[in-house]
Design a protein around this motif. Structure first.
Motif, mmCIF file in Angstrom:
data_model
loop_
_atom_site.group_PDB
_atom_site.id
_atom_site.type_symbol
_atom_site.label_atom_id
_atom_site.label_comp_id
_atom_site.label_asym_id
_atom_site.label_seq_id
_atom_site.Cartn_x
_atom_site.Cartn_y
_atom_site.Cartn_z
ATOM 1 N N CYS A 301 0.445 -1.439 0.045
ATOM 2 C CA CYS A 301 -0.049 -0.176 -0.665
ATOM 3 C C CYS A 301 0.909 1.068 -0.427
ATOM 4 O O CYS A 301 0.346 2.101 -0.823
ATOM 5 N N ALA A 302 1.764 1.231 0.528
ATOM 6 C CA ALA A 302 2.588 2.387 0.417
ATOM 7 C C ALA A 302 3.831 2.661 -1.122
ATOM 8 O O ALA A 302 3.607 4.236 -0.892
ATOM 9 N N VAL A 303 4.183 1.826 -1.509
ATOM 10 C CA VAL A 303 4.515 1.966 -2.651
ATOM 11 C C VAL A 303 3.629 2.669 -3.622
ATOM 12 O O VAL A 303 3.871 3.235 -4.529
ATOM 13 N N GLY A 304 2.415 1.883 -3.484
ATOM 14 C CA GLY A 304 1.349 1.518 -4.169
ATOM 15 C C GLY A 304 0.665 3.931 -4.451
ATOM 16 O O GLY A 304 0.992 4.635 -4.575
ATOM 17 N N ALA A 305 0.853 3.974 -3.138
ATOM 18 C CA ALA A 305 0.315 5.568 -2.472
ATOM 19 C C ALA A 305 1.643 6.291 -2.855
ATOM 20 O O ALA A 305 1.145 7.342 -2.950
ATOM 21 N N THR A 306 2.477 6.069 -2.997
ATOM 22 C CA THR A 306 3.461 6.748 -3.510
ATOM 23 C C THR A 306 3.372 7.056 -5.195
ATOM 24 O O THR A 306 3.350 8.356 -5.237
ATOM 25 N N LEU A 307 3.214 5.756 -5.786
ATOM 26 C CA LEU A 307 2.790 6.279 -6.864
ATOM 27 C C LEU A 307 1.858 6.993 -7.128
ATOM 28 O O LEU A 307 2.053 8.156 -8.008
ATOM 29 N N ALA A 308 1.098 7.064 -6.843
ATOM 30 C CA ALA A 308 -0.477 8.502 -6.641
ATOM 31 C C ALA A 308 0.129 9.740 -6.552
ATOM 32 O O ALA A 308 -0.103 10.310 -7.240
ATOM 33 N N MET A 309 1.613 9.751 -5.095
ATOM 34 C CA MET A 309 1.348 10.799 -5.100
ATOM 35 C C MET A 309 2.434 11.888 -6.491
ATOM 36 O O MET A 309 2.610 12.818 -6.800
ATOM 37 N N ALA A 310 3.446 10.282 -7.278
ATOM 38 C CA ALA A 310 4.280 11.421 -8.134
ATOM 39 C C ALA A 310 3.264 11.456 -9.687
ATOM 40 O O ALA A 310 3.359 12.365 -9.915
ATOM 41 N N VAL A 311 2.120 11.033 -9.539
ATOM 42 C CA VAL A 311 1.201 11.161 -10.341
ATOM 43 C C VAL A 311 0.802 12.819 -10.213
ATOM 44 O O VAL A 311 0.558 13.777 -10.690
ATOM 45 N N LEU A 312 0.326 13.065 -8.960
ATOM 46 C CA LEU A 312 0.171 14.135 -8.793
ATOM 47 C C LEU A 312 0.476 15.246 -8.866
ATOM 48 O O LEU A 312 -0.045 16.628 -9.062
ATOM 49 N N LEU A 313 2.034 15.098 -8.450
ATOM 50 C CA LEU A 313 2.872 16.077 -9.215
ATOM 51 C C LEU A 313 2.852 16.800 -10.771
ATOM 52 O O LEU A 313 3.331 17.795 -10.942
ATOM 53 N N SER A 314 2.322 15.927 -11.303
ATOM 54 C CA SER A 314 2.675 16.645 -12.686
ATOM 55 C C SER A 314 1.353 17.073 -13.412
ATOM 56 O O SER A 314 1.334 18.171 -14.209
ATOM 57 N N GLY A 315 0.092 17.454 -12.043
ATOM 58 C CA GLY A 315 -1.117 18.536 -12.113
ATOM 59 C C GLY A 315 -1.712 17.911 -13.112
ATOM 60 O O GLY A 315 -2.905 19.526 -13.663
ATOM 61 N N ALA A 316 -1.770 16.900 -13.392
ATOM 62 C CA ALA A 316 -3.245 16.166 -13.966
ATOM 63 C C ALA A 316 -4.879 16.045 -13.564
ATOM 64 O O ALA A 316 -4.631 15.910 -12.286
ATOM 65 N N GLY A 317 -5.271 15.908 -14.472
ATOM 66 C CA GLY A 317 -6.318 15.999 -14.555
ATOM 67 C C GLY A 317 -7.182 15.751 -13.852
ATOM 68 O O GLY A 317 -7.086 15.170 -12.293
ATOM 69 N N VAL A 318 -7.759 14.251 -14.903
ATOM 70 C CA VAL A 318 -8.418 13.286 -14.915
ATOM 71 C C VAL A 318 -8.233 12.527 -13.871
ATOM 72 O O VAL A 318 -7.896 11.608 -12.875
ATOM 73 N N ALA A 319 -6.621 12.277 -14.429
ATOM 74 C CA ALA A 319 -6.086 11.484 -14.165
ATOM 75 C C ALA A 319 -4.979 11.575 -12.814
ATOM 76 O O ALA A 319 -5.099 10.424 -11.608
ATOM 77 N N GLY A 320 -5.425 12.671 -12.497
ATOM 78 C CA GLY A 320 -4.903 13.024 -11.067
ATOM 79 C C GLY A 320 -6.370 12.399 -10.181
ATOM 80 O O GLY A 320 -5.646 12.032 -8.776
ATOM 81 N N VAL A 321 -7.202 13.353 -10.326
ATOM 82 C CA VAL A 321 -8.213 12.804 -9.876
ATOM 83 C C VAL A 321 -8.465 11.087 -9.676
ATOM 84 O O VAL A 321 -8.575 10.226 -8.273
ATOM 85 N N ALA A 322 -7.829 9.989 -10.280
ATOM 86 C CA ALA A 322 -7.736 8.643 -10.207
ATOM 87 C C ALA A 322 -6.608 8.353 -9.194
ATOM 88 O O ALA A 322 -6.984 7.385 -8.470
ATOM 89 N N ALA A 323 -5.368 8.858 -9.567
ATOM 90 C CA ALA A 323 -4.422 8.917 -7.917
ATOM 91 C C ALA A 323 -4.913 9.647 -7.001
ATOM 92 O O ALA A 323 -4.672 8.727 -5.874
#
Length: 405
Positions: A301-323
């Motif tokens: 779960c910690a690895v999954g959450a880390t990857l999700a935060m990496a997506v948010l750093l990009s300023g992604a729109g819909v992909a950010g919501v999924a993250a």
């Protein structure tokens, strides 16, 4: 002859603690509600009070979680001297009084007064968590501690769902005035004080951890710090609460800025989407730990959450919501699992260790302010570097446990 076979709610001496478990688990819902409604207050105060930006609104979390730092050790002393029930009742009284203070706060429209009210609530929640979290870990066999606390925390997840829905309905309703947020808090205050009356009429058994007497020696603190799993767990819990609180605090800001979602829809997305998955994750985590060791589930779960935060750093729109959704699912089991692992093997020092672990929740006071500063001076997306770093350390903590298993 009594059945002495240990079980999820039965200890080795044959005592069944299902009813105390059910009663105390109801408290988890109440403090989940208190925490999640804060995430609506951030955006509400930004839009209704002059001079309150992202950094200033983060004080909402700072004072609430600051109460944990101030009250954790006194709460531990109350529990040590008078028992778990006294800690619960004290917490409910402070929680209820703090919530009712929002009634005069709605008339004063003073940001500092609202912060004071939240601080009182935070002190109450400290007593509740210091009492309930360690209590459910000892209401059955030692091997089931992580499962029991994850099961209880599932109802905490239900509170996290309801909070944004109630808060968003009043705070972001069309034509709502600045004092509208007082209405849900007034209702919460009355309900909490009624629950305090219920607990004043019942008795909770004082349970010994793993059959060890609860009496501590004069050198209990020194002995406690020799438990490495506790010390590392204390750091991991501090970072987890920092990450969770920072993510929750600026969820609405992120999705409104990067995914073009309205305030009302953002609060619904947070309640039904993020917090819904958060609750599902906790319920599923309790089931999964029947088959996979808790420390391995924590690592994945910690690895999954880390990857999700990496997506948010990009300023992604819909992909950010999924993250965000992935992160809520992954972080769901972290607090109860880290808490249970940190208490593993501390035996007679359980109550004192719990006080320090609850004190570590002060991490929630620091991360939102830091993220607010980054958002105001860089970008909202860049602020999520803070929870990313927290999850990396948690993954390392889980990996250490997984190697030893």
């Amino acid at each position: 002859m009594a059945n002495t076979k240990p079980g999820l709610f039965r200890t080795a001496d044959g005592k069944n603690y299902l009813w105390p478990f059910v009663l105390v688990t109801s408290l988890f819902f109440l403090w989940g509600l208190a925490h999640s409604i804060l995430d609506v207050l951030n955006k509400h105060f930004q839009e209704t009070m002059d001079g309150v930006g992202k950094t200033e609104s983060a004080l909402v979390q700072a004072v609430m979680y600051g109460g944990y730092f101030v009250m954790a050790l006194p709460a531990g002393q109350i529990i040590k001297r008078y028992g778990y029930r006294a800690g619960v009742i004290t917490g409910l009284l402070l929680y209820g009084i703090g919530a009712l203070l929002f009634i005069p706060g709605g008339q004063l429209l003073s940001f500092p007064f609202f912060l004071f009210s939240l601080f009182v609530i935070g002190c109450g929640l400290t007593c509740l968590e210091t009492s309930a979290n360690p209590y459910v870990t000892v209401l059955g066999n030692a091997e089931g501690a992580a499962r029991r606390i994850n099961l209880s925390q599932s109802f905490n997840g239900l509170g996290w769902i309801v909070g944004p829905l109630i808060g968003g309905h009043f705070a972001f309703a069309v034509g709502a005035d600045k004092g509208s947020i007082a209405i849900p808090y007034a209702i919460i205050g009355v309900v909490v004080l009624c629950v305090a009356l219920v607990f004043a009429q019942v008795k909770l058994p004082e349970v010994q951890a793993d059959g060890v007497a609860q009496t501590e020696s004069a050198h209990a603190t020194d002995s406690l710090w020799q438990h490495r799993n506790f010390v590392y767990g204390l750091i991991a819990l501090f970072l987890y609460v920092a990450a969770q609180t920072g993510i929750n605090s600026f969820f609405i800001n992120y999705v409104t800025e990067h995914a073009s979602v309205s305030n009302v829809n953002a609060s619904l997305l947070l309640g039904f989407g993020g917090m819904g998955l958060f609750m599902v994750g906790r319920m599923g985590g309790s089931w999964l730990m029947l088959r996979v060791r808790a420390e391995r589930v924590l690592l994945y779960c910690a690895v999954g959450a880390t990857l999700a935060m990496a997506v948010l750093l990009s300023g992604a729109g819909v992909a950010g919501v999924a993250a965000f959704m992935l992160c809520y699912l992954c972080e769901s089991i972290m607090f109860p699992t880290i808490f249970a692992l940190a208490l593993k093997g501390v035996g007679q020092y359980t109550k004192r260790a719990s006080s320090f672990l609850i004190m570590s929740i002060v991490g929630g006071a620091i991360a939102p302010v830091l993220m607010g500063l980054i958002a105001d001076h860089a970008s909202m997306a860049m602020a999520f570097i803070v929870p990313l770093c927290c999850f990396v350390v948690i993954a390392a903590y889980a990996a250490r446990f997984a190697r030893k298993a």
